[in-house]
Motif scaffolding. Structure first.
Motif, PDB file in Angstrom:
ATOM      1  N   HIS A 121       0.816  -1.216   0.000  1.00 15.18           N
ATOM      2  CA  HIS A 121       0.000   0.000   0.000  1.00 15.18           C
ATOM      3  C   HIS A 121       0.855   1.273   0.000  1.00 15.18           C
ATOM      4  O   HIS A 121       0.413   2.321   0.465  1.00 15.18           O
ATOM      5  CB  HIS A 121      -0.928   0.004   1.218  1.00 15.18           C
ATOM      6  N   LEU A 122       2.049   1.190  -0.556  1.00 15.68           N
ATOM      7  CA  LEU A 122       2.957   2.338  -0.530  1.00 15.68           C
ATOM      8  C   LEU A 122       2.422   3.547  -1.273  1.00 15.68           C
ATOM      9  O   LEU A 122       2.790   4.683  -0.968  1.00 15.68           O
ATOM     10  CB  LEU A 122       4.320   1.932  -1.115  1.00 15.68           C
ATOM     11  N   THR A 123       1.571   3.329  -2.267  1.00 13.42           N
ATOM     12  CA  THR A 123       1.068   4.454  -3.059  1.00 13.42           C
ATOM     13  C   THR A 123      -0.152   5.121  -2.428  1.00 13.42           C
ATOM     14  O   THR A 123      -0.645   6.111  -2.962  1.00 13.42           O
ATOM     15  CB  THR A 123       0.691   3.983  -4.481  1.00 13.42           C
ATOM     16  N   GLU A 124      -0.626   4.618  -1.294  1.00  8.93           N
ATOM     17  CA  GLU A 124      -1.821   5.193  -0.671  1.00  8.93           C
ATOM     18  C   GLU A 124      -1.452   6.368   0.218  1.00  8.93           C
ATOM     19  O   GLU A 124      -0.679   6.212   1.164  1.00  8.93           O
ATOM     20  CB  GLU A 124      -2.549   4.130   0.156  1.00  8.93           C
ATOM     21  N   PRO A 125      -1.989   7.563  -0.048  1.00  9.42           N
ATOM     22  CA  PRO A 125      -1.692   8.726   0.801  1.00  9.42           C
ATOM     23  C   PRO A 125      -2.108   8.515   2.252  1.00  9.42           C
ATOM     24  O   PRO A 125      -1.502   9.076   3.163  1.00  9.42           O
ATOM     25  CB  PRO A 125      -2.511   9.849   0.152  1.00  9.42           C
ATOM     26  N   ALA A 126      -3.149   7.693   2.465  1.00 12.48           N
ATOM     27  CA  ALA A 126      -3.686   7.491   3.810  1.00 12.48           C
ATOM     28  C   ALA A 126      -2.979   6.375   4.570  1.00 12.48           C
ATOM     29  O   ALA A 126      -3.519   5.858   5.541  1.00 12.48           O
ATOM     30  CB  ALA A 126      -5.183   7.187   3.730  1.00 12.48           C
ATOM     31  N   LEU A 127      -1.761   6.030   4.148  1.00 11.86           N
ATOM     32  CA  LEU A 127      -1.006   4.982   4.848  1.00 11.86           C
ATOM     33  C   LEU A 127      -0.376   5.606   6.093  1.00 11.86           C
ATOM     34  O   LEU A 127       0.792   5.998   6.107  1.00 11.86           O
ATOM     35  CB  LEU A 127       0.063   4.399   3.932  1.00 11.86           C
ATOM     36  N   THR A 128      -1.170   5.693   7.157  1.00 10.71           N
ATOM     37  CA  THR A 128      -0.741   6.328   8.395  1.00 10.71           C
ATOM     38  C   THR A 128      -0.666   5.295   9.516  1.00 10.71           C
ATOM     39  O   THR A 128      -1.112   4.154   9.369  1.00 10.71           O
ATOM     40  CB  THR A 128      -1.725   7.429   8.802  1.00 10.71           C
ATOM     41  N   HIS A 129      -0.128   5.730  10.665  1.00 15.00           N
ATOM     42  CA  HIS A 129      -0.061   4.850  11.826  1.00 15.00           C
ATOM     43  C   HIS A 129      -1.446   4.337  12.199  1.00 15.00           C
ATOM     44  O   HIS A 129      -1.642   3.143  12.453  1.00 15.00           O
ATOM     45  CB  HIS A 129       0.525   5.587  13.039  1.00 15.00           C
ATOM     46  N   ASP A 130      -2.423   5.270  12.240  1.00 22.59           N
ATOM     47  CA  ASP A 130      -3.778   4.881  12.642  1.00 22.59           C
ATOM     48  C   ASP A 130      -4.389   3.908  11.652  1.00 22.59           C
ATOM     49  O   ASP A 130      -5.053   2.943  12.045  1.00 22.59           O
ATOM     50  CB  ASP A 130      -4.664   6.124  12.758  1.00 22.59           C
ATOM     51  N   ARG A 131      -4.189   4.152  10.357  1.00 23.06           N
ATOM     52  CA  ARG A 131      -4.732   3.254   9.324  1.00 23.06           C
ATOM     53  C   ARG A 131      -4.169   1.848   9.475  1.00 23.06           C
ATOM     54  O   ARG A 131      -4.902   0.854   9.390  1.00 23.06           O
ATOM     55  CB  ARG A 131      -4.383   3.831   7.949  1.00 23.06           C
ATOM     56  N   ILE A 132      -2.871   1.742   9.697  1.00 23.06           N
ATOM     57  CA  ILE A 132      -2.236   0.433   9.835  1.00 23.06           C
ATOM     58  C   ILE A 132      -2.712  -0.251  11.114  1.00 23.06           C
ATOM     59  O   ILE A 132      -3.023  -1.457  11.114  1.00 23.06           O
ATOM     60  CB  ILE A 132      -0.707   0.585   9.835  1.00 23.06           C
ATOM     61  N   ALA A 133      -2.776   0.508  12.203  1.00 20.84           N
ATOM     62  CA  ALA A 133      -3.224  -0.069  13.476  1.00 20.84           C
ATOM     63  C   ALA A 133      -4.653  -0.599  13.366  1.00 20.84           C
ATOM     64  O   ALA A 133      -4.969  -1.695  13.864  1.00 20.84           O
ATOM     65  CB  ALA A 133      -3.125   0.977  14.582  1.00 20.84           C
ATOM     66  N   GLN A 134      -5.520   0.153  12.691  1.00 21.76           N
ATOM     67  CA  GLN A 134      -6.906  -0.289  12.517  1.00 21.76           C
ATOM     68  C   GLN A 134      -6.984  -1.557  11.680  1.00 21.76           C
ATOM     69  O   GLN A 134      -7.789  -2.444  11.951  1.00 21.76           O
ATOM     70  CB  GLN A 134      -7.721   0.831  11.861  1.00 21.76           C
ATOM     71  N   GLU A 135      -6.144  -1.642  10.642  1.00 26.88           N
ATOM     72  CA  GLU A 135      -6.156  -2.807   9.771  1.00 26.88           C
ATOM     73  C   GLU A 135      -5.844  -4.079  10.542  1.00 26.88           C
ATOM     74  O   GLU A 135      -6.396  -5.151  10.242  1.00 26.88           O
ATOM     75  CB  GLU A 135      -5.126  -2.615   8.648  1.00 26.88           C
ATOM     76  N   PHE A 137      -6.142  -4.379  13.963  1.00 27.03           N
ATOM     77  CA  PHE A 137      -6.880  -4.416  15.234  1.00 27.03           C
ATOM     78  C   PHE A 137      -5.939  -4.322  16.435  1.00 27.03           C
ATOM     79  O   PHE A 137      -6.057  -5.069  17.420  1.00 27.03           O
ATOM     80  CB  PHE A 137      -7.737  -5.681  15.324  1.00 27.03           C
ATOM     81  N   ILE A 138      -4.977  -3.407  16.335  1.00 26.68           N
ATOM     82  CA  ILE A 138      -4.069  -3.152  17.448  1.00 26.68           C
ATOM     83  C   ILE A 138      -4.039  -1.655  17.699  1.00 26.68           C
ATOM     84  O   ILE A 138      -4.481  -0.860  16.861  1.00 26.68           O
ATOM     85  CB  ILE A 138      -2.636  -3.660  17.166  1.00 26.68           C
ATOM     86  N   SER A 139      -3.527  -1.251  18.833  1.00 24.68           N
ATOM     87  CA  SER A 139      -3.431   0.176  19.142  1.00 24.68           C
ATOM     88  C   SER A 139      -2.205   0.767  18.479  1.00 24.68           C
ATOM     89  O   SER A 139      -1.228   0.055  18.198  1.00 24.68           O
ATOM     90  CB  SER A 139      -3.337   0.371  20.659  1.00 24.68           C
ATOM     91  N   PRO A 140      -2.217   2.075  18.210  1.00 27.84           N
ATOM     92  CA  PRO A 140      -1.011   2.722  17.673  1.00 27.84           C
ATOM     93  C   PRO A 140       0.203   2.504  18.568  1.00 27.84           C
ATOM     94  O   PRO A 140       1.327   2.365  18.077  1.00 27.84           O
ATOM     95  CB  PRO A 140      -1.412   4.200  17.608  1.00 27.84           C
ATOM     96  N   ARG A 141      -0.007   2.460  19.890  1.00 27.10           N
ATOM     97  CA  ARG A 141       1.108   2.221  20.811  1.00 27.10           C
ATOM     98  C   ARG A 141       1.733   0.843  20.573  1.00 27.10           C
ATOM     99  O   ARG A 141       2.956   0.696  20.551  1.00 27.10           O
ATOM    100  CB  ARG A 141       0.620   2.334  22.256  1.00 27.10           C
ATOM    101  N   THR A 142       0.877  -0.161  20.380  1.00 26.87           N
ATOM    102  CA  THR A 142       1.383  -1.512  20.108  1.00 26.87           C
ATOM    103  C   THR A 142       2.126  -1.548  18.779  1.00 26.87           C
ATOM    104  O   THR A 142       3.175  -2.191  18.658  1.00 26.87           O
ATOM    105  CB  THR A 142       0.228  -2.521  20.084  1.00 26.87           C
TER     106      THR A 142
END
Length: 220
Positions: A121-135, A137-142
């Protein structure tokens, strides 16, 4: 170490060599920012002998030995490609010799899944910490903790992979109709100046020069 063996070390950390008798030493260096290995992980890879008698060292050691003879006259683009590939092989060899990769295999399955997701997903502008964490099902801290185990930050990992994807695109005939700015933008670099600065810092050559020496001379 015996003849043909080699080891990885970090020149930003104190080190000493102890040698006796007759010896000859070759030293190959890469800019630290061009090696996609975190500080904690690099500490585990340094000062471990990679033997020429087995494993990755069996074929990499002769390759390193011949580089000084075969690299003369290479194009800038070819030299960058070769340097990147040899760096990857060298880090892999050190990881195998130190047992680092086996340790990662025992505890890093989730991290590898996340890294594979980022790669896809390197070309996705929305590739953020929160997006990855949601994908996953973990917290951003984890998420941050998983990457910190290898000495990375999530942002640094994403940037490094985007730079590598950009480098491959600049040298690929499949991207010959795209401008340099379009390639940088595709992989998340917000401005041409930012892309050029980060690319040059990592690879030692500007995106424009890299593309010209790859043979794809589309005007940008």
């Amino acid at each position: 170490m015996s003849g043909g063996d080699f080891a990885v070390y970090d020149t930003s950390r104190p080190f000493t060599w102890a040698m006796s008798g007759d010896w000859r030493l070759r030293v190959y260096t890469w800019p630290r920012e061009s090696i996609a290995v975190g500080a904690a992980e690099l500490q585990q890879l340094t000062a471990t002998p990679v033997r020429t008698s087995a494993g990755v060292g069996f074929f990499l050691s002769p390759m390193l030995d011949r580089l000084t003879q075969s690299a003369a006259g290479m194009s800038g683009e070819g030299a960058v490609r070769l340097a990147c590939e040899v760096a990857e092989l060298t880090v892999t060899a050190a990881g195998e010799a130190s047992g680092r990769w086996r340790a990662v295999e025992r505890g890093g399955e989730r991290l590898r899944e996340i890294q594979a997701f980022i790669e896809a997903h390197l070309t996705e502008p929305a590739l953020t910490h929160d997006r990855i964490a949601q994908e996953f099902f973990i917290s951003p801290r984890t998420l941050h903790r998983l990457f910190a185990q290898g000495g990375y930050t999530v942002s640094a990992w994403i940037k490094n992979r985007r730079l590598e994807a950009s480098r491959r695109a600049l040298g690929s005939p499949a991207s010959r109709n795209l401008t340099i700015n379009e390639i940088g933008s595709r992989f998340g670099f917000s401005t041409p100046a930012y892309f050029s600065r980060e690319f040059t810092a990592r690879y030692g050559v500007s995106p424009r020069r890299y593309r010209l020496e790859s043979g794809w001379t589309r005007p940008d």
